[in-house]
Design a protein around this motif. Structure first.
Motif, PDB file in Angstrom:
ATOM      1  N   LEU A  50       0.816  -1.209   0.000  1.00 25.16           N
ATOM      2  CA  LEU A  50       0.000   0.000   0.000  1.00 25.16           C
ATOM      3  C   LEU A  50       0.851   1.262   0.000  1.00 25.16           C
ATOM      4  O   LEU A  50       0.383   2.342  -0.356  1.00 25.16           O
ATOM      5  CB  LEU A  50      -0.931   0.002   1.208  1.00 25.16           C
ATOM      6  N   ASN A  51       2.105   1.116   0.391  1.00 24.97           N
ATOM      7  CA  ASN A  51       2.974   2.283   0.460  1.00 24.97           C
ATOM      8  C   ASN A  51       3.262   2.872  -0.920  1.00 24.97           C
ATOM      9  O   ASN A  51       3.786   3.968  -1.027  1.00 24.97           O
ATOM     10  CB  ASN A  51       4.287   1.896   1.155  1.00 24.97           C
ATOM     11  N   THR A  52       2.941   2.128  -1.977  1.00 20.54           N
ATOM     12  CA  THR A  52       3.125   2.648  -3.335  1.00 20.54           C
ATOM     13  C   THR A  52       1.879   3.376  -3.838  1.00 20.54           C
ATOM     14  O   THR A  52       1.880   3.906  -4.937  1.00 20.54           O
ATOM     15  CB  THR A  52       3.459   1.504  -4.304  1.00 20.54           C
ATOM     16  N   SER A  53       0.818   3.394  -3.055  1.00 23.96           N
ATOM     17  CA  SER A  53      -0.403   4.099  -3.420  1.00 23.96           C
ATOM     18  C   SER A  53      -0.270   5.572  -3.068  1.00 23.96           C
ATOM     19  O   SER A  53       0.095   5.928  -1.944  1.00 23.96           O
ATOM     20  CB  SER A  53      -1.600   3.496  -2.684  1.00 23.96           C
ATOM     21  N   ARG A  54      -0.553   6.438  -4.012  1.00 23.44           N
ATOM     22  CA  ARG A  54      -0.500   7.884  -3.749  1.00 23.44           C
ATOM     23  C   ARG A  54      -1.452   8.260  -2.623  1.00 23.44           C
ATOM     24  O   ARG A  54      -1.120   9.087  -1.763  1.00 23.44           O
ATOM     25  CB  ARG A  54      -0.858   8.642  -5.029  1.00 23.44           C
ATOM     26  N   ARG A  55      -2.634   7.654  -2.615  1.00 24.28           N
ATOM     27  CA  ARG A  55      -3.620   7.958  -1.583  1.00 24.28           C
ATOM     28  C   ARG A  55      -3.101   7.565  -0.201  1.00 24.28           C
ATOM     29  O   ARG A  55      -3.133   8.362   0.743  1.00 24.28           O
ATOM     30  CB  ARG A  55      -4.935   7.231  -1.882  1.00 24.28           C
ATOM     31  N   VAL A  56      -2.612   6.332  -0.080  1.00 25.64           N
ATOM     32  CA  VAL A  56      -2.130   5.863   1.220  1.00 25.64           C
ATOM     33  C   VAL A  56      -0.885   6.621   1.640  1.00 25.64           C
ATOM     34  O   VAL A  56      -0.732   6.998   2.805  1.00 25.64           O
ATOM     35  CB  VAL A  56      -1.863   4.342   1.172  1.00 25.64           C
ATOM     36  N   ARG A  57       0.019   6.869   0.702  1.00 25.24           N
ATOM     37  CA  ARG A  57       1.237   7.608   1.035  1.00 25.24           C
ATOM     38  C   ARG A  57       0.905   9.013   1.527  1.00 25.24           C
ATOM     39  O   ARG A  57       1.485   9.507   2.502  1.00 25.24           O
ATOM     40  CB  ARG A  57       2.141   7.672  -0.202  1.00 25.24           C
ATOM     41  N   MET A  58      -0.048   9.694   0.876  1.00 25.87           N
ATOM     42  CA  MET A  58      -0.418  11.033   1.294  1.00 25.87           C
ATOM     43  C   MET A  58      -1.010  11.017   2.701  1.00 25.87           C
ATOM     44  O   MET A  58      -0.641  11.830   3.554  1.00 25.87           O
ATOM     45  CB  MET A  58      -1.418  11.642   0.310  1.00 25.87           C
ATOM     46  N   VAL A  59      -1.927  10.086   2.963  1.00 23.35           N
ATOM     47  CA  VAL A  59      -2.556  10.027   4.278  1.00 23.35           C
ATOM     48  C   VAL A  59      -1.529   9.630   5.343  1.00 23.35           C
ATOM     49  O   VAL A  59      -1.518  10.182   6.450  1.00 23.35           O
ATOM     50  CB  VAL A  59      -3.743   9.037   4.260  1.00 23.35           C
ATOM     51  N   PHE A  60      -0.656   8.687   5.018  1.00 18.17           N
ATOM     52  CA  PHE A  60       0.389   8.252   5.958  1.00 18.17           C
ATOM     53  C   PHE A  60       1.258   9.450   6.356  1.00 18.17           C
ATOM     54  O   PHE A  60       1.491   9.702   7.548  1.00 18.17           O
ATOM     55  CB  PHE A  60       1.237   7.168   5.294  1.00 18.17           C
ATOM     56  N   ASP A  61       1.738  10.202   5.372  1.00 17.78           N
ATOM     57  CA  ASP A  61       2.586  11.352   5.666  1.00 17.78           C
ATOM     58  C   ASP A  61       1.816  12.442   6.409  1.00 17.78           C
ATOM     59  O   ASP A  61       2.367  13.099   7.306  1.00 17.78           O
ATOM     60  CB  ASP A  61       3.158  11.919   4.367  1.00 17.78           C
ATOM     61  N   PHE A  62       0.555  12.639   6.047  1.00 15.84           N
ATOM     62  CA  PHE A  62      -0.278  13.634   6.726  1.00 15.84           C
ATOM     63  C   PHE A  62      -0.442  13.271   8.202  1.00 15.84           C
ATOM     64  O   PHE A  62      -0.273  14.115   9.089  1.00 15.84           O
ATOM     65  CB  PHE A  62      -1.639  13.727   6.037  1.00 15.84           C
ATOM     66  N   LEU A  63      -0.773  12.015   8.474  1.00 14.89           N
ATOM     67  CA  LEU A  63      -0.951  11.568   9.857  1.00 14.89           C
ATOM     68  C   LEU A  63       0.351  11.699  10.647  1.00 14.89           C
ATOM     69  O   LEU A  63       0.346  12.117  11.810  1.00 14.89           O
ATOM     70  CB  LEU A  63      -1.419  10.119   9.889  1.00 14.89           C
ATOM     71  N   ALA A  64       1.473  11.349  10.010  1.00 18.67           N
ATOM     72  CA  ALA A  64       2.759  11.430  10.700  1.00 18.67           C
ATOM     73  C   ALA A  64       3.043  12.872  11.132  1.00 18.67           C
ATOM     74  O   ALA A  64       3.470  13.130  12.280  1.00 18.67           O
ATOM     75  CB  ALA A  64       3.867  10.909   9.781  1.00 18.67           C
ATOM     76  N   GLU A  65       2.793  13.811  10.250  1.00 21.13           N
ATOM     77  CA  GLU A  65       3.061  15.210  10.568  1.00 21.13           C
ATOM     78  C   GLU A  65       2.123  15.729  11.648  1.00 21.13           C
ATOM     79  O   GLU A  65       2.547  16.416  12.596  1.00 21.13           O
ATOM     80  CB  GLU A  65       2.918  16.057   9.304  1.00 21.13           C
ATOM     81  N   GLU A  66       0.842  15.401  11.547  1.00 16.23           N
ATOM     82  CA  GLU A  66      -0.130  15.905  12.506  1.00 16.23           C
ATOM     83  C   GLU A  66       0.030  15.260  13.885  1.00 16.23           C
ATOM     84  O   GLU A  66      -0.102  15.931  14.921  1.00 16.23           O
ATOM     85  CB  GLU A  66      -1.545  15.697  11.981  1.00 16.23           C
ATOM     86  N   LEU A  67       0.291  13.956  13.910  1.00 17.30           N
ATOM     87  CA  LEU A  67       0.479  13.279  15.194  1.00 17.30           C
ATOM     88  C   LEU A  67       1.733  13.779  15.896  1.00 17.30           C
ATOM     89  O   LEU A  67       1.771  13.867  17.130  1.00 17.30           O
ATOM     90  CB  LEU A  67       0.564  11.765  14.980  1.00 17.30           C
ATOM     91  N   ALA A  68       2.776  14.096  15.135  1.00 17.66           N
ATOM     92  CA  ALA A  68       4.006  14.573  15.734  1.00 17.66           C
ATOM     93  C   ALA A  68       3.819  15.894  16.465  1.00 17.66           C
ATOM     94  O   ALA A  68       4.484  16.161  17.466  1.00 17.66           O
ATOM     95  CB  ALA A  68       5.091  14.720  14.659  1.00 17.66           C
ATOM     96  N   ARG A  69       2.890  16.714  15.977  1.00 18.01           N
ATOM     97  CA  ARG A  69       2.683  18.024  16.610  1.00 18.01           C
ATOM     98  C   ARG A  69       1.525  18.019  17.605  1.00 18.01           C
ATOM     99  O   ARG A  69       1.274  19.037  18.254  1.00 18.01           O
ATOM    100  CB  ARG A  69       2.459  19.104  15.558  1.00 18.01           C
ATOM    101  N   SER A  70       0.788  16.915  17.703  1.00 17.45           N
ATOM    102  CA  SER A  70      -0.382  16.878  18.607  1.00 17.45           C
ATOM    103  C   SER A  70       0.038  16.756  20.070  1.00 17.45           C
ATOM    104  O   SER A  70       1.136  16.332  20.384  1.00 17.45           O
ATOM    105  CB  SER A  70      -1.287  15.704  18.221  1.00 17.45           C
TER     106      SER A  70
END
Length: 297
Positions: free
Chosen positions: A277-297
């Motif tokens: 799934l890591n090759t999916s643009r959709r999953v990659r975008m959400v994965f990176d989005f969650l990583a950034e938001e969780l890091a600052r939460s």
């Protein structure tokens, strides 16, 4: 191979596989989100198609017959192949739309993710987010979710994981409980206090003792395996509990249990997905989005 002779129905095979793994038609129907009579007809049709009896009824429900046991591994292999096919197809999906499944513990799903998911939806309005709150680990290899927010590092080679940060948890209690307790909570009075257990009572007590708290099994007066029940019982004044700082520090009526010295509890937050799934643009975008938001939460 004479493909005209192959009339095998995968839906019937799936019905057999899930029934065998769940142990009953009712549990299998719930797992598949379908009516039990429909599932039963699929299993019966497979038995007629193969000319064998796959299950027999016992006092404990359904048990596999010798023929069913012989065929189970073949059908399980088919299920794994179907999962790999689905993963491969999803991994090649490049559109920022469709459904994305995110799984997390009850506490993280209820208190960390709502604002993040709403922000995600504003960023990618074509996404439908399936937020799966469960304290047991969803099987990403079987497509129970696309991305997992976990408090441990996965060890399966098929999974990709990124550590986001460590979260601190401490002892919290409601002001209502302190009023009823009638005396200050200190290391000296803690052995008379009530605690709300989470997970295994033995493991919970061991963690408290390791943190330097003078408690034992008798202090656990409420037991639950649900994070949300644990939290609601704490708010209701049932006793002391271990709560993440991001939740305990911002809830009116909830305060640190006492000022005594003890080792706070820490646990990691890992973000995990399947490597396909890591090759999916959709999953990659959400994965990176969650990583950034969780890091600052």
């Amino acid at each position: 191979m004479d493909w005209r002779s192959v009339r095998f129905d995968w839906n019937r095979a799936r019905a057999f596989l899930v029934t065998a793994e769940e142990g009953s038609l009712s549990a299998a129907a719930r797992a598949l989100g379908m009516a039990q009579p429909t599932l039963g007809r699929q299993v019966e049709a497979l038995q007629e198609e193969l000319g064998v009896v796959l299950f027999e009824r016992t006092g404990r429900g359904l048990e596999l017959t010798p023929s069913g046991l012989d065929l189970l591994e073949h059908v399980r292999t088919m299920g794994e192949a179907a999962g790999r096919l689905s993963l491969g197809a999803s991994g090649r999906a490049q559109a920022l739309e469709g459904t994305i499944g995110i799984t997390a513990s009850e506490i993280d799903a209820a208190f960390l993710l709502p604002g993040i998911v709403q922000k995600l939806r504003r960023t990618a309005s074509g996404l439908t987010v399936d937020l799966i709150a469960k304290n047991s680990a969803a099987d990403l290899r079987r497509r129970e979710a696309d991305i997992a927010v976990r408090n441990f590092r996965p060890d399966q080679p098929e999974l990709i994981a990124r550590k986001i940060k460590d979260v601190t948890a401490r002892l919290y209690v409601s002001e209502r409980y302190l009023e009823a307790f009638g005396r200050p909570l200190t290391l000296e009075t803690l052995p008379q206090a009530d605690f709300i257990s989470l997970w295994s009572p033995e493991i919970y007590v061991a963690g408290l003792v390791q943190a330097g708290l003078p408690v034992d099994r008798s202090n656990l007066t409420v037991l639950t395996d649900s994070h949300l029940v644990h939290w609601e019982m704490l708010k209701a004044g049932a006793g002391i509990g271990v709560v993440p700082e991001f939740l305990g520090e911002c809830t009116p009526g909830i305060v640190p249990a006492f000022d005594g010295a003890y080792t706070p509890f820490t646990f990691p937050i890992w973000l995990t997905t399947h490597r396909e799934l890591n090759t999916s643009r959709r999953v990659r975008m959400v994965f990176d989005f969650l990583a950034e938001e969780l890091a600052r939460s």
